[in-house]
Design a protein around this motif. Structure first.
Motif, PDB file in Angstrom:
ATOM      1  N   ASP A 129       0.823  -1.217   0.178  1.00 59.35           N
ATOM      2  CA  ASP A 129       0.361   0.178  -0.059  1.00 59.35           C
ATOM      3  C   ASP A 129       1.112   0.950  -0.154  1.00 59.35           C
ATOM      4  O   ASP A 129       0.622   1.983  -1.008  1.00 59.35           O
ATOM      5  CB  ASP A 129      -0.671  -0.322   1.323  1.00 59.35           C
ATOM      6  N   TYR A 208      -7.453  -2.724  13.819  1.00 58.92           N
ATOM      7  CA  TYR A 208      -7.606  -2.442  12.554  1.00 58.92           C
ATOM      8  C   TYR A 208      -9.300  -2.421  12.587  1.00 58.92           C
ATOM      9  O   TYR A 208      -9.180  -1.585  11.473  1.00 58.92           O
ATOM     10  CB  TYR A 208      -7.990  -3.929  11.807  1.00 58.92           C
ATOM     11  N   HIS A 212      -5.997   1.947  13.814  1.00 55.65           N
ATOM     12  CA  HIS A 212      -5.025   2.229  13.634  1.00 55.65           C
ATOM     13  C   HIS A 212      -4.824   2.880  12.216  1.00 55.65           C
ATOM     14  O   HIS A 212      -3.825   3.945  12.521  1.00 55.65           O
ATOM     15  CB  HIS A 212      -4.065   1.561  12.787  1.00 55.65           C
ATOM     16  N   SER A 236      -4.452   3.836   0.979  1.00 55.03           N
ATOM     17  CA  SER A 236      -5.314   3.273   1.822  1.00 55.03           C
ATOM     18  C   SER A 236      -5.530   1.521   2.209  1.00 55.03           C
ATOM     19  O   SER A 236      -4.492   0.893   1.520  1.00 55.03           O
ATOM     20  CB  SER A 236      -6.572   2.644  -0.115  1.00 55.03           C
ATOM     21  N   SER A 237      -6.032   0.650   3.283  1.00 52.59           N
ATOM     22  CA  SER A 237      -6.086  -0.172   3.487  1.00 52.59           C
ATOM     23  C   SER A 237      -7.250  -1.039   2.349  1.00 52.59           C
ATOM     24  O   SER A 237      -6.745  -2.624   2.201  1.00 52.59           O
ATOM     25  CB  SER A 237      -5.897  -0.193   4.909  1.00 52.59           C
ATOM     26  N   GLU A 238      -8.466   0.187   1.795  1.00 46.79           N
ATOM     27  CA  GLU A 238      -9.299  -0.738   1.290  1.00 46.79           C
ATOM     28  C   GLU A 238      -9.790   0.237  -0.105  1.00 46.79           C
ATOM     29  O   GLU A 238      -8.518   0.343  -0.443  1.00 46.79           O
ATOM     30  CB  GLU A 238     -10.593  -0.633   2.324  1.00 46.79           C
ATOM     31  N   CYS A 247     -13.668  -0.498   9.071  1.00 50.04           N
ATOM     32  CA  CYS A 247     -12.004  -0.463   8.845  1.00 50.04           C
ATOM     33  C   CYS A 247     -11.718   0.999   9.304  1.00 50.04           C
ATOM     34  O   CYS A 247     -11.952   1.711   8.559  1.00 50.04           O
ATOM     35  CB  CYS A 247     -11.326  -0.640   7.300  1.00 50.04           C
ATOM     36  N   SER A 249      -8.677   2.693   8.701  1.00 50.18           N
ATOM     37  CA  SER A 249      -7.884   3.729   7.893  1.00 50.18           C
ATOM     38  C   SER A 249      -9.541   3.987   7.023  1.00 50.18           C
ATOM     39  O   SER A 249      -9.351   2.749   6.209  1.00 50.18           O
ATOM     40  CB  SER A 249      -7.259   2.866   7.635  1.00 50.18           C
ATOM     41  N   HIS A 266      -6.684  10.564   2.004  1.00 50.31           N
ATOM     42  CA  HIS A 266      -5.978   8.800   1.955  1.00 50.31           C
ATOM     43  C   HIS A 266      -6.049   8.944   0.887  1.00 50.31           C
ATOM     44  O   HIS A 266      -7.058   8.552   0.008  1.00 50.31           O
ATOM     45  CB  HIS A 266      -8.155   8.399   2.266  1.00 50.31           C
ATOM     46  N   ARG A 273      -6.207  -4.270  -3.727  1.00 48.20           N
ATOM     47  CA  ARG A 273      -4.626  -4.471  -3.250  1.00 48.20           C
ATOM     48  C   ARG A 273      -4.194  -5.406  -4.273  1.00 48.20           C
ATOM     49  O   ARG A 273      -2.396  -4.653  -4.944  1.00 48.20           O
ATOM     50  CB  ARG A 273      -4.821  -6.354  -2.727  1.00 48.20           C
ATOM     51  N   LYS A 310      -0.321 -12.757   5.093  1.00 52.44           N
ATOM     52  CA  LYS A 310      -0.256 -11.074   4.756  1.00 52.44           C
ATOM     53  C   LYS A 310       0.937 -11.660   3.295  1.00 52.44           C
ATOM     54  O   LYS A 310       0.597 -11.739   2.174  1.00 52.44           O
ATOM     55  CB  LYS A 310       0.173 -10.165   5.320  1.00 52.44           C
TER      56      LYS A 310
END
Length: 391
Positions: A129, A208, A212, A236-238, A247, A249, A266, A273, A310
């Motif tokens: 990310d 999560y 975070h 971004s995480s999502e 989430c 973030s 963001h 991903r 992961k």
């Protein structure tokens, strides 16, 4: 109502520490023997206390909200104070059946505004990310901000030095300034107890689900004030394609956090991903750049273990784009691929968030099936075409 009270904010040389007290009822959520501190690698004594306290405040706000408690403090940057209800609304909208209450009482709101220089920074861990966001904004020459105490523990000094050296190398390669921050923000709270008590209503762990995003972002406030930053990026995480995502973030939260005259962005919410993996691969092909990813959650030593979920997810993301994971920071052979399949097919038991990630990989694999048939590893990954991640 229960309270968290900030008794004193100390700013000495390169270190911020916060002396605080909590009501007995809330004490179970804190490791009171652990000092809350944030250390920089440069002098920050000129930073106003109304800014210096922000890293602490963002990490206790979710506790205040979910226990309907009060946070009391002497002074706070007024820009940040007025943004609290705006990013709090992001949580309220995300968790419709959860009550986010509580109050923040400040004796003095302080004007900590400044004339922005146009400089910017981005959080950078060396993961997929953060690398994708860095590539996306290389032309802006962002400072690279990394936190020791986030996913690398204080005890793993060897791992941190490897991470740090890697980021220094990245900085030298792209002529960017690395910024290293050491913080106890995951140690001073009892994350396990918070996860246990709120798992049912949040649907997942504390880190999560609520901490975070803002927990990381708040750390840049002192640095942003010192160097008059205009923007701070967080990867971004999502992805907007995942409408079920919950989430900590998220753009409806992160984009509303403000301090001084710095805005938070963001970044790349339009990418999932797999999109980011493809973006990095295409960038490397076009630029002849060589990028080594560090994605592992569990490995000590600052490397990828190549045996956790992961790592497996990232390895598979690279493979289905027709590329070699060994070129991107992993050590992968046939044995690793056999263990990967076994991990998924035999032991697989994921949360919905992770299921969505693997389903995205599966769909991309199906798109690339003709390409993959010509790869020497095709037999080792073809199981994914028919695997049902939802059952």
């Amino acid at each position: 109502m229960d309270k968290i009270i900030v008794n004193k904010v100390n700013v000495e040389h390169n270190k911020i520490s916060v002396d605080y007290s909590v009501s007995n009822t809330l004490s179970k959520y804190f490791n009171l023997e652990e000092e809350f501190f944030v250390e920089f690698e440069e002098n920050i004594e000129d930073v106003p206390k109304g800014i210096a306290v922000i890293p602490f405040v963002v990490n206790v706000l979710p506790i205040i909200w979910l226990t309907d408690s009060i946070l009391e403090l002497r002074e706070l940057d007024e820009t940040f104070y007025y943004s609290i209800n705006e990013f709090k609304k992001g949580y309220i909208d995300m968790y419709e059946n959860v009550n986010f209450k509580g109050k923040v009482i400040v004796k003095e709101l302080v004007d900590c505004s400044y004339d922005p220089t146009g400089k910017c920074a981005t959080f950078f861990s060396g993961g997929l990310d953060s690398y994708s966001t860095l590539v996306n904004h290389l032309d802006e020459k962002p400072d690279l901000v990394s936190l020791w105490g986030s996913d690398v523990t204080f005890e793993d000094e060897e791992g941190w030095h490897k991470v740090k050296n890697n980021i220094v190398e990245v900085g030298e390669k792209y002529s960017l300034k690395p910024v290293f921050i050491k913080s106890s923000f995951r140690r001073f709270i009892n994350e396990g107890k918070l996860s246990d008590d709120f798992w049912r209503i949040l649907g997942g762990g504390w880190w999560y689900k609520v901490q975070h995003g803002i927990g990381l972002i708040g750390h840049i406030a002192p640095y942003a004030w010192k160097y008059k930053l205009k923007k701070q990026y967080i990867a971004s995480s999502e992805c907007e394609k995942n409408v079920e995502a919950q989430c900590a973030s998220y753009p409806t939260i992160d984009n509303y956090i403000r301090f001084g005259n710095c805005e938070v962005i963001h970044d790349q919410f339009y990418f999932n991903r797999q999109d980011k993996m493809r973006y990095i691969i295409n960038y490397c092909k076009e630029s002849s750049d060589n990028i080594k990813l560090r994605v592992c959650w569990i490995s000590t030593g600052g490397t990828n273990c190549c045996k956790c979920e992961k790592c497996y997810r990232t390895i598979m993301a690279i493979l289905i784009e027709g590329e070699n994971p060994n070129d991107y920071g992993f050590i992968v052979d046939k044995q690793v691929l056999r263990e990967l399949k076994k991990y998924i097919v035999v032991y697989y038991n994921f949360t919905l968030d992770i299921i969505v990630e693997w389903q995205t990989i599966k769909l991309r694999a199906i798109e690339n099936k003709d390409l993959l048939k010509n790869k020497h590893y095709y037999r080792d990954i073809k199981w994914i075409f028919n695997f049902d991640f939802y059952n």
